[in-house]
Motif scaffolding. Structure first.
Motif, PDB file in Angstrom:
ATOM      1  N   GLY A 111     -36.759  57.151 -20.125  1.00 27.29           N
ATOM      2  CA  GLY A 111     -38.038  57.723 -19.769  1.00 27.29           C
ATOM      3  C   GLY A 111     -37.984  59.007 -19.016  1.00 27.29           C
ATOM      4  N   SER A 112     -36.778  59.407 -18.563  1.00 29.23           N
ATOM      5  CA  SER A 112     -36.761  60.559 -17.693  1.00 29.23           C
ATOM      6  C   SER A 112     -36.023  61.740 -18.261  1.00 29.23           C
ATOM      7  CB  SER A 112     -36.127  60.179 -16.350  1.00 29.23           C
ATOM      8  OG  SER A 112     -34.791  59.850 -16.523  1.00 29.23           O
ATOM      9  N   ASP A 113     -35.215  61.634 -19.224  1.00 31.10           N
ATOM     10  CA  ASP A 113     -34.377  62.677 -19.800  1.00 31.10           C
ATOM     11  C   ASP A 113     -33.726  63.537 -18.748  1.00 31.10           C
ATOM     12  OD1 ASP A 113     -35.787  65.192 -19.324  1.00 31.10           O
ATOM     13  OD2 ASP A 113     -37.290  64.497 -20.722  1.00 31.10           O
ATOM     14  N   THR A 114     -33.785  64.827 -18.827  1.00 31.14           N
ATOM     15  CA  THR A 114     -33.044  65.718 -17.948  1.00 31.14           C
ATOM     16  C   THR A 114     -33.919  66.326 -16.882  1.00 31.14           C
ATOM     17  OG1 THR A 114     -33.511  67.561 -19.344  1.00 31.14           O
ATOM     18  CG2 THR A 114     -31.534  66.330 -19.821  1.00 31.14           C
ATOM     19  N   LYS A 130     -24.021  61.826 -20.810  1.00 37.69           N
ATOM     20  CA  LYS A 130     -22.621  62.216 -20.891  1.00 37.69           C
ATOM     21  C   LYS A 130     -22.514  63.682 -21.296  1.00 37.69           C
ATOM     22  CE  LYS A 130     -21.064  57.542 -21.980  1.00 37.69           C
ATOM     23  NZ  LYS A 130     -20.416  56.657 -22.971  1.00 37.69           N
ATOM     24  N   ALA A 131     -23.461  64.142 -22.097  1.00 37.99           N
ATOM     25  CA  ALA A 131     -23.488  65.558 -22.464  1.00 37.99           C
ATOM     26  C   ALA A 131     -23.752  66.416 -21.237  1.00 37.99           C
ATOM     27  CB  ALA A 131     -24.562  65.804 -23.524  1.00 37.99           C
ATOM     28  N   ASP A 132     -24.587  65.955 -20.315  1.00 44.14           N
ATOM     29  CA  ASP A 132     -24.863  66.705 -19.097  1.00 44.14           C
ATOM     30  C   ASP A 132     -23.611  66.834 -18.230  1.00 44.14           C
ATOM     31  OD1 ASP A 132     -27.413  67.529 -19.431  1.00 44.14           O
ATOM     32  OD2 ASP A 132     -28.345  65.994 -18.188  1.00 44.14           O
ATOM     33  N   ILE A 133     -22.814  65.760 -18.138  1.00 42.06           N
ATOM     34  CA  ILE A 133     -21.587  65.806 -17.335  1.00 42.06           C
ATOM     35  C   ILE A 133     -20.634  66.850 -17.897  1.00 42.06           C
ATOM     36  CG2 ILE A 133     -19.584  64.484 -16.583  1.00 42.06           C
ATOM     37  CD1 ILE A 133     -21.356  61.983 -16.639  1.00 42.06           C
ATOM     38  N   LEU A 134     -20.471  66.852 -19.213  1.00 45.54           N
ATOM     39  CA  LEU A 134     -19.604  67.840 -19.863  1.00 45.54           C
ATOM     40  C   LEU A 134     -20.136  69.252 -19.648  1.00 45.54           C
ATOM     41  CD1 LEU A 134     -17.311  68.693 -21.742  1.00 45.54           C
ATOM     42  CD2 LEU A 134     -18.829  68.223 -23.681  1.00 45.54           C
ATOM     43  N   GLY A 135     -21.431  69.434 -19.815  1.00 43.52           N
ATOM     44  CA  GLY A 135     -22.022  70.750 -19.632  1.00 43.52           C
ATOM     45  C   GLY A 135     -21.859  71.263 -18.215  1.00 43.52           C
ATOM     46  N   GLY A 136     -22.047  70.382 -17.243  1.00 44.66           N
ATOM     47  CA  GLY A 136     -21.887  70.778 -15.848  1.00 44.66           C
ATOM     48  C   GLY A 136     -20.470  71.224 -15.534  1.00 44.66           C
ATOM     49  N   GLU A 142     -26.760  64.636 -12.102  1.00 42.53           N
ATOM     50  CA  GLU A 142     -27.787  63.973 -12.903  1.00 42.53           C
ATOM     51  C   GLU A 142     -27.149  63.068 -13.951  1.00 42.53           C
ATOM     52  OE1 GLU A 142     -30.065  67.170 -14.474  1.00 42.53           O
ATOM     53  OE2 GLU A 142     -31.228  67.472 -12.651  1.00 42.53           O
ATOM     54  N   GLY A 143     -26.078  63.545 -14.570  1.00 42.16           N
ATOM     55  CA  GLY A 143     -25.397  62.732 -15.564  1.00 42.16           C
ATOM     56  C   GLY A 143     -24.785  61.481 -14.962  1.00 42.16           C
ATOM     57  N   LEU A 144     -24.163  61.613 -13.795  1.00 43.67           N
ATOM     58  CA  LEU A 144     -23.565  60.461 -13.136  1.00 43.67           C
ATOM     59  C   LEU A 144     -24.626  59.492 -12.653  1.00 43.67           C
ATOM     60  CD1 LEU A 144     -20.730  62.192 -11.062  1.00 43.67           C
ATOM     61  CD2 LEU A 144     -20.484  60.778 -13.114  1.00 43.67           C
ATOM     62  N   ALA A 145     -25.765  59.999 -12.203  1.00 45.52           N
ATOM     63  CA  ALA A 145     -26.835  59.114 -11.725  1.00 45.52           C
ATOM     64  C   ALA A 145     -27.326  58.222 -12.850  1.00 45.52           C
ATOM     65  CB  ALA A 145     -27.990  59.950 -11.159  1.00 45.52           C
ATOM     66  N   ASP A 146     -27.553  58.798 -14.030  1.00 44.91           N
ATOM     67  CA  ASP A 146     -28.021  57.985 -15.150  1.00 44.91           C
ATOM     68  C   ASP A 146     -26.923  57.076 -15.673  1.00 44.91           C
ATOM     69  OD1 ASP A 146     -30.626  58.669 -15.171  1.00 44.91           O
ATOM     70  OD2 ASP A 146     -30.450  60.218 -16.695  1.00 44.91           O
ATOM     71  N   ALA A 147     -25.675  57.536 -15.612  1.00 48.86           N
ATOM     72  CA  ALA A 147     -24.569  56.698 -16.069  1.00 48.86           C
ATOM     73  C   ALA A 147     -24.413  55.478 -15.176  1.00 48.86           C
ATOM     74  CB  ALA A 147     -23.264  57.498 -16.086  1.00 48.86           C
ATOM     75  N   ASN A 148     -24.868  55.585 -13.915  1.00 54.68           N
ATOM     76  CA  ASN A 148     -24.764  54.477 -12.982  1.00 54.68           C
ATOM     77  C   ASN A 148     -25.973  53.570 -12.985  1.00 54.68           C
ATOM     78  OD1 ASN A 148     -22.223  55.159 -12.085  1.00 54.68           O
ATOM     79  ND2 ASN A 148     -22.988  56.515 -10.474  1.00 54.68           N
ATOM     80  N   GLY A 149     -26.861  53.750 -13.995  1.00 57.56           N
ATOM     81  CA  GLY A 149     -27.924  52.772 -14.141  1.00 57.56           C
ATOM     82  C   GLY A 149     -29.319  53.289 -14.091  1.00 57.56           C
ATOM     83  N   SER A 150     -29.523  54.625 -13.961  1.00 56.07           N
ATOM     84  CA  SER A 150     -30.881  55.140 -13.988  1.00 56.07           C
ATOM     85  C   SER A 150     -31.448  55.000 -15.372  1.00 56.07           C
ATOM     86  CB  SER A 150     -30.906  56.617 -13.563  1.00 56.07           C
ATOM     87  OG  SER A 150     -30.460  56.746 -12.229  1.00 56.07           O
ATOM     88  N   ALA A 168     -28.636  62.860 -35.000  1.00 57.51           N
ATOM     89  CA  ALA A 168     -27.728  61.818 -34.549  1.00 57.51           C
ATOM     90  C   ALA A 168     -28.406  60.814 -33.624  1.00 57.51           C
ATOM     91  CB  ALA A 168     -26.534  62.439 -33.826  1.00 57.51           C
ATOM     92  N   GLY A 169     -29.520  61.228 -33.026  1.00 60.86           N
ATOM     93  CA  GLY A 169     -30.172  60.376 -32.037  1.00 60.86           C
ATOM     94  C   GLY A 169     -30.612  59.035 -32.583  1.00 60.86           C
ATOM     95  N   ARG A 170     -31.045  59.024 -33.834  1.00 59.29           N
ATOM     96  CA  ARG A 170     -31.492  57.761 -34.409  1.00 59.29           C
ATOM     97  C   ARG A 170     -30.356  56.747 -34.440  1.00 59.29           C
ATOM     98  NH1 ARG A 170     -34.810  57.833 -39.946  1.00 59.29           N
ATOM     99  NH2 ARG A 170     -36.386  58.660 -38.521  1.00 59.29           N
ATOM    100  N   VAL A 171     -29.146  57.227 -34.619  1.00 63.97           N
ATOM    101  CA  VAL A 171     -27.989  56.339 -34.681  1.00 63.97           C
ATOM    102  C   VAL A 171     -27.407  56.094 -33.294  1.00 63.97           C
ATOM    103  CG1 VAL A 171     -25.649  56.055 -35.585  1.00 63.97           C
ATOM    104  CG2 VAL A 171     -27.432  57.113 -37.003  1.00 63.97           C
ATOM    105  N   ALA A 172     -27.259  57.190 -32.537  1.00 65.92           N
ATOM    106  CA  ALA A 172     -26.557  57.099 -31.257  1.00 65.92           C
ATOM    107  C   ALA A 172     -27.456  56.621 -30.124  1.00 65.92           C
ATOM    108  CB  ALA A 172     -25.966  58.455 -30.897  1.00 65.92           C
ATOM    109  N   GLY A 173     -28.763  56.839 -30.249  1.00 65.21           N
ATOM    110  CA  GLY A 173     -29.678  56.471 -29.177  1.00 65.21           C
ATOM    111  C   GLY A 173     -29.551  57.423 -28.002  1.00 65.21           C
ATOM    112  N   VAL A 174     -30.142  57.060 -26.878  1.00 65.36           N
ATOM    113  CA  VAL A 174     -30.172  57.945 -25.718  1.00 65.36           C
ATOM    114  C   VAL A 174     -28.966  57.758 -24.816  1.00 65.36           C
ATOM    115  CG1 VAL A 174     -32.667  58.026 -25.736  1.00 65.36           C
ATOM    116  CG2 VAL A 174     -31.522  56.270 -24.366  1.00 65.36           C
ATOM    117  N   ALA A 175     -28.093  56.794 -25.103  1.00 64.34           N
ATOM    118  CA  ALA A 175     -26.990  56.499 -24.196  1.00 64.34           C
ATOM    119  C   ALA A 175     -26.042  57.673 -24.020  1.00 64.34           C
ATOM    120  CB  ALA A 175     -26.211  55.284 -24.699  1.00 64.34           C
ATOM    121  N   LEU A 176     -25.916  58.511 -25.060  1.00 66.84           N
ATOM    122  CA  LEU A 176     -24.993  59.631 -24.983  1.00 66.84           C
ATOM    123  C   LEU A 176     -25.581  60.838 -24.268  1.00 66.84           C
ATOM    124  CD1 LEU A 176     -23.466  59.590 -28.597  1.00 66.84           C
ATOM    125  CD2 LEU A 176     -22.492  58.642 -26.504  1.00 66.84           C
TER     126      LEU A 176
END
Length: 199
Positions: free
Chosen positions: A106-109, A178-184, A94-102, A167-175
């Motif tokens: 609007g979809s989160d996890t 990447k948290a999912d990849i680390l968690g997996g 899921e993390g790689l799919a979103d990192a590749n342009g998903s 942190a979300g207000r500053v970092a936005g949803v882009a991160l």
């Protein structure tokens, strides 16, 4: 008594879905809406769900089978490895799919969006804790009481989700993904460690 490192790593790994959603929630909160109350509520909701679900998952598994009774009990370590492997691979994909342009906005996890309202927050908290329910069957394999393990998982998730919302207000949803990849990756590593210890 400090928690086993593997249990602490499991708590962090299981919190990553909630962290991803919390980042998105924080990014969606705009002034003049106060950020801190929303962050506290997010942490409380995600932490409570994440702490309760492992207990429910373990209870459900106990009704079906008695295989997981403690370290080295039957095929318990192998079952724990398979569960954590499947969960980990799913999170990485899921993390790689979103990192590749998903669409991350609007979809989160797979957890029902960012959960902007309170009803949405509850739905997101429950959805992001499904993995914790499945991982609950592994708790007897750690050298800590099950209730304390669940409390640790909930507390770690609450703290990280609160920080992620802020942190979300500053970092936005882009991160978020990447948290999912680390968690997996952490889940797979924990599963392998449990399997090796049980051999």
């Amino acid at each position: 008594m400090w928690p086993p490192p593997e249990l602490l790593a499991l708590a962090v790994a299981l919190s990553m879905d909630a962290v991803a959603v919390a980042l998105a929630r924080g990014a969606a909160i705009r002034p003049p809406r106060p950020l801190l109350p929303a962050a506290l509520l997010t942490g409380l909701a995600f932490g409570a769900a994440q702490g309760l679900m492992p207990i429910l998952g373990l209870a459900a598994a106990s009704l079906v089978t008695g295989m997981v009774a403690g370290p080295g009990a039957g095929i318990g370590p192998f079952l724990a490895f398979l569960i954590l492997l499947v969960l980990g691979i799913r999170m990485i994909r899921e993390g790689l799919a979103d990192a590749n342009g998903s669409d991350t906005g609007g979809s989160d996890t797979g957890a029902g969006g960012t959960g902007a309202g309170r009803g949405g927050l509850i739905m997101a908290a429950l959805a992001t804790s499904i993995d914790a329910a499945a991982a609950g069957v592994t708790l007897p394999l750690f050298s800590w009481p099950v209730w304390a393990s669940a409390l640790l998982i909930g507390g770690v998730t609450a703290a990280l989700s609160l920080c992620a919302t802020l942190a979300g207000r500053v970092a936005g949803v882009a991160l978020g993904r990447k948290a999912d990849i680390l968690g997996g990756a952490l889940l797979v590593a924990i599963g392998a460690r449990i399997l090796l210890d049980g051999l």
